[in-house]
Design a protein around this motif. Structure first.
Motif, PDB file in Angstrom:
ATOM      1  N   GLN A  98       5.577   1.993 -31.648  1.00 43.06           N
ATOM      2  CA  GLN A  98       5.312   1.253 -30.433  1.00 43.06           C
ATOM      3  C   GLN A  98       5.723  -0.336 -30.767  1.00 43.06           C
ATOM      4  N   MET A  99       5.249  -0.827 -32.060  1.00 44.32           N
ATOM      5  CA  MET A  99       5.703  -1.840 -32.355  1.00 44.32           C
ATOM      6  C   MET A  99       7.302  -2.220 -32.824  1.00 44.32           C
ATOM      7  N   ALA A 100       7.728  -0.934 -33.259  1.00 38.50           N
ATOM      8  CA  ALA A 100       9.316  -1.074 -33.365  1.00 38.50           C
ATOM      9  C   ALA A 100      10.041  -1.035 -31.900  1.00 38.50           C
ATOM     10  N   LEU A 101       9.542  -0.387 -31.075  1.00 34.40           N
ATOM     11  CA  LEU A 101      10.278  -0.471 -29.801  1.00 34.40           C
ATOM     12  C   LEU A 101      10.004  -2.008 -29.177  1.00 34.40           C
ATOM     13  N   TYR A 102       8.937  -2.694 -29.207  1.00 33.50           N
ATOM     14  CA  TYR A 102       8.828  -4.128 -29.142  1.00 33.50           C
ATOM     15  C   TYR A 102       9.952  -4.724 -29.791  1.00 33.50           C
ATOM     16  N   LYS A 103       9.963  -4.578 -31.094  1.00 33.20           N
ATOM     17  CA  LYS A 103      11.024  -5.337 -31.932  1.00 33.20           C
ATOM     18  C   LYS A 103      12.346  -5.344 -31.384  1.00 33.20           C
ATOM     19  N   GLU A 104      12.688  -3.979 -30.992  1.00 33.16           N
ATOM     20  CA  GLU A 104      13.940  -3.537 -30.499  1.00 33.16           C
ATOM     21  C   GLU A 104      14.295  -4.090 -29.207  1.00 33.16           C
ATOM     22  N   HIS A 105      13.426  -4.427 -28.398  1.00 36.32           N
ATOM     23  CA  HIS A 105      13.558  -4.985 -27.137  1.00 36.32           C
ATOM     24  C   HIS A 105      13.430  -6.406 -27.121  1.00 36.32           C
ATOM     25  N   GLY A 106      12.887  -7.055 -28.249  1.00 39.63           N
ATOM     26  CA  GLY A 106      12.645  -8.304 -28.183  1.00 39.63           C
ATOM     27  C   GLY A 106      11.548  -9.154 -27.318  1.00 39.63           C
ATOM     28  N   THR A 107      10.559  -8.125 -27.200  1.00 39.96           N
ATOM     29  CA  THR A 107       9.421  -8.662 -26.545  1.00 39.96           C
ATOM     30  C   THR A 107       8.173  -8.304 -27.077  1.00 39.96           C
ATOM     31  N   ASN A 108       6.956  -8.579 -26.519  1.00 39.06           N
ATOM     32  CA  ASN A 108       5.585  -8.475 -26.937  1.00 39.06           C
ATOM     33  C   ASN A 108       4.839  -8.381 -25.864  1.00 39.06           C
ATOM     34  N   PRO A 109       3.470  -7.430 -25.929  1.00 37.37           N
ATOM     35  CA  PRO A 109       2.723  -7.355 -24.857  1.00 37.37           C
ATOM     36  C   PRO A 109       1.971  -8.611 -24.524  1.00 37.37           C
ATOM     37  N   PHE A 110       2.076  -9.686 -25.407  1.00 37.57           N
ATOM     38  CA  PHE A 110       1.279 -10.875 -25.085  1.00 37.57           C
ATOM     39  C   PHE A 110       2.451 -12.035 -24.322  1.00 37.57           C
ATOM     40  N   ALA A 111       3.482 -11.825 -24.357  1.00 36.42           N
ATOM     41  CA  ALA A 111       4.657 -12.929 -23.882  1.00 36.42           C
ATOM     42  C   ALA A 111       4.199 -13.124 -22.402  1.00 36.42           C
ATOM     43  N   ALA A 112       3.975 -12.059 -21.506  1.00 34.80           N
ATOM     44  CA  ALA A 112       3.714 -12.504 -20.113  1.00 34.80           C
ATOM     45  C   ALA A 112       2.577 -13.614 -19.792  1.00 34.80           C
ATOM     46  N   CYS A 113       1.713 -13.565 -20.746  1.00 38.55           N
ATOM     47  CA  CYS A 113       0.689 -14.482 -20.722  1.00 38.55           C
ATOM     48  C   CYS A 113       0.600 -15.955 -21.238  1.00 38.55           C
ATOM     49  N   LEU A 114       1.969 -16.047 -22.021  1.00 43.32           N
ATOM     50  CA  LEU A 114       1.958 -17.100 -22.859  1.00 43.32           C
ATOM     51  C   LEU A 114       2.194 -18.305 -22.123  1.00 43.32           C
ATOM     52  N   PRO A 115       2.754 -18.671 -21.039  1.00 41.24           N
ATOM     53  CA  PRO A 115       2.530 -20.069 -20.270  1.00 41.24           C
ATOM     54  C   PRO A 115       1.106 -20.046 -19.721  1.00 41.24           C
ATOM     55  N   LEU A 116       0.473 -19.201 -19.502  1.00 43.56           N
ATOM     56  CA  LEU A 116      -0.975 -19.471 -18.986  1.00 43.56           C
ATOM     57  C   LEU A 116      -1.606 -19.871 -20.243  1.00 43.56           C
ATOM     58  N   LEU A 117      -1.539 -19.147 -21.313  1.00 41.83           N
ATOM     59  CA  LEU A 117      -2.276 -19.565 -22.542  1.00 41.83           C
ATOM     60  C   LEU A 117      -2.025 -20.894 -22.927  1.00 41.83           C
ATOM     61  N   ILE A 118      -0.674 -21.576 -22.772  1.00 40.08           N
ATOM     62  CA  ILE A 118      -0.442 -22.668 -23.185  1.00 40.08           C
ATOM     63  C   ILE A 118      -1.000 -23.754 -22.360  1.00 40.08           C
ATOM     64  N   GLN A 119      -1.262 -23.354 -21.091  1.00 40.10           N
ATOM     65  CA  GLN A 119      -1.757 -24.473 -20.152  1.00 40.10           C
ATOM     66  C   GLN A 119      -3.259 -24.451 -20.346  1.00 40.10           C
ATOM     67  N   MET A 120      -3.816 -23.413 -20.658  1.00 39.01           N
ATOM     68  CA  MET A 120      -5.403 -23.597 -20.834  1.00 39.01           C
ATOM     69  C   MET A 120      -6.183 -24.690 -21.578  1.00 39.01           C
ATOM     70  N   PRO A 121      -5.390 -24.920 -22.610  1.00 36.94           N
ATOM     71  CA  PRO A 121      -6.253 -26.213 -23.355  1.00 36.94           C
ATOM     72  C   PRO A 121      -6.064 -27.518 -22.542  1.00 36.94           C
ATOM     73  N   PHE A 122      -4.917 -27.676 -21.843  1.00 39.61           N
ATOM     74  CA  PHE A 122      -4.700 -28.971 -20.936  1.00 39.61           C
ATOM     75  C   PHE A 122      -5.695 -28.705 -19.660  1.00 39.61           C
ATOM     76  N   PHE A 123      -5.846 -27.561 -19.207  1.00 37.99           N
ATOM     77  CA  PHE A 123      -6.830 -27.357 -18.028  1.00 37.99           C
ATOM     78  C   PHE A 123      -8.260 -27.725 -18.516  1.00 37.99           C
ATOM     79  N   PHE A 124      -8.491 -27.174 -19.644  1.00 38.66           N
ATOM     80  CA  PHE A 124      -9.988 -27.600 -20.081  1.00 38.66           C
ATOM     81  C   PHE A 124      -9.926 -28.914 -20.609  1.00 38.66           C
ATOM     82  N   ALA A 125      -9.017 -29.548 -21.114  1.00 39.52           N
ATOM     83  CA  ALA A 125      -9.042 -30.964 -21.626  1.00 39.52           C
ATOM     84  C   ALA A 125      -9.254 -31.986 -20.213  1.00 39.52           C
TER      85      ALA A 125
END
Length: 322
Positions: A98-125
């Motif tokens: 499964q990890m090989a498939l992620y690498k082949e397709h150039g993606t990862n299961p956490f990428a969809a949440c990345l903008p939200l995760l980056i914004q959360m510190p600013f939100f809490f700040a």
């Protein structure tokens, strides 16, 4: 708590600096520095700056999401291959493949949440800054880049007769409670609706039929209804200024996503068919979309760009130079 404050310190400094810059700019053009709309516009300016900086991350998220959709058939085959195998070796091999498939397709299961995760510190700040406004005002202190006078002005600023630092469950002294309740409920409703419409827009327009029927999509459909409820429940504790921040953030996401779905839809989705129909009606050629499989793009480009073979003319061996 001190550890959390240490982590949030650079984000609080950046948030206060951006608020200071916009507050000074709006004050310079003649707006009242203590007016609630001056601070509201400063909060909106904060959203614009942060979301503009996150545009590259947004496009990375789109690419990763399309990679996740493209790999769903392979994921289903992998699950069928290891169905019923619960031993440690099989589970480890399945995880490795499964990890090989992620690498082949150039993606990862956490990428969809990345903008939200980056914004959360600013939100809490921002939440931390707003929560300490009244305390800092009583102590006559500033907050990071905000001066003591600006903290006092922020604490006293109102829109529609409600303090920006007031929350539905935590009204400030001297506040109009009815105004706080009405404004908070309206802002929470706007936050929930924009969150729901943003997710629904992706599912209804920008996904292939194959992706819609995948296990990954069933998880996304669950989040479609869970996340608005979570933010709605949390919103009753958010100050009005924070509700403004999150609602404007959702509106930015909705508009940005609408533009991307219309101009760069997922190949094979309903939005891609609509784009092809619009281009055909204008007599334009089919557009190569972001995330198009290699078989349709790179292979075609290779055929066009590949150098033509050169035929070597035969030379007679017994030919002599005169």
């Amino acid at each position: 708590m001190d550890f959390l404050n240490t982590i949030l310190w650079p984000f609080k400094w950046l948030v206060s600096a951006i608020l200071w810059v916009f507050h000074e700019a709006f004050t310079a053009i003649g707006m009242d520095p203590a007016n609630g709309w001056t601070w509201t516009l400063a909060v909106i300016g904060l959203v614009i700056v942060i979301r503009a900086l996150l545009i590259p991350v947004f496009f990375y998220q789109i690419k990763a999401q399309r990679g996740m959709q493209a790999m769903q058939p392979d994921i289903l085959k992998l699950q069928a291959k290891y169905k019923g195998k619960t031993d440690q070796v099989s589970r480890q091999r399945m995880a490795e493949e499964q990890m090989a498939l992620y690498k082949e397709h150039g993606t990862n299961p956490f990428a969809a949440c990345l903008p939200l995760l980056i914004q959360m510190p600013f939100f809490f700040a921002l939440f931390n800054v707003l929560s300490s406004v009244s305390k800092s005002r009583d102590a006559g202190e500033g907050i990071q880049m905000l001066t003591a006078d600006q903290v006092r002005q922020f604490d006293e600023s109102k829109i529609f007769d409600a303090f920006l630092s007031s929350a539905l469950l935590h009204p400030q002294e001297g506040d109009n409670h009815l105004s706080v309740i009405i404004l908070s409920i309206l802002m929470i409703a706007a936050m929930i609706i924009t969150q729901f419409v943003t997710q629904k827009q992706i599912m209804s327009k920008n996904m292939t039929e194959e992706a819609l029927n995948s296990p990954f999509m069933r998880q996304q459909q669950m989040l479609l209804y869970v996340l608005p409820v979570v933010f709605g429940i949390g919103g009753i504790n958010f100050p009005i200024a924070l509700l403004i921040y999150w609602t404007v953030t959702n509106l930015w996401t909705l508009g940005q996503q609408w533009y991307v779905i219309r101009r760069m839809p997922t190949p094979g989705s309903q939005a891609a068919k609509d784009l092809a129909a619009r281009r055909a009606a204008k007599g334009l050629p089919e557009k190569v979309l972001l995330g198009t499989p290699k078989s349709r793009t790179e292979a075609a480009d290779a055929d066009v760009l590949a150098p033509k073979p050169v035929r070597n003319q035969p030379v007679r061996r017994n030919r002599r130079k005169k």
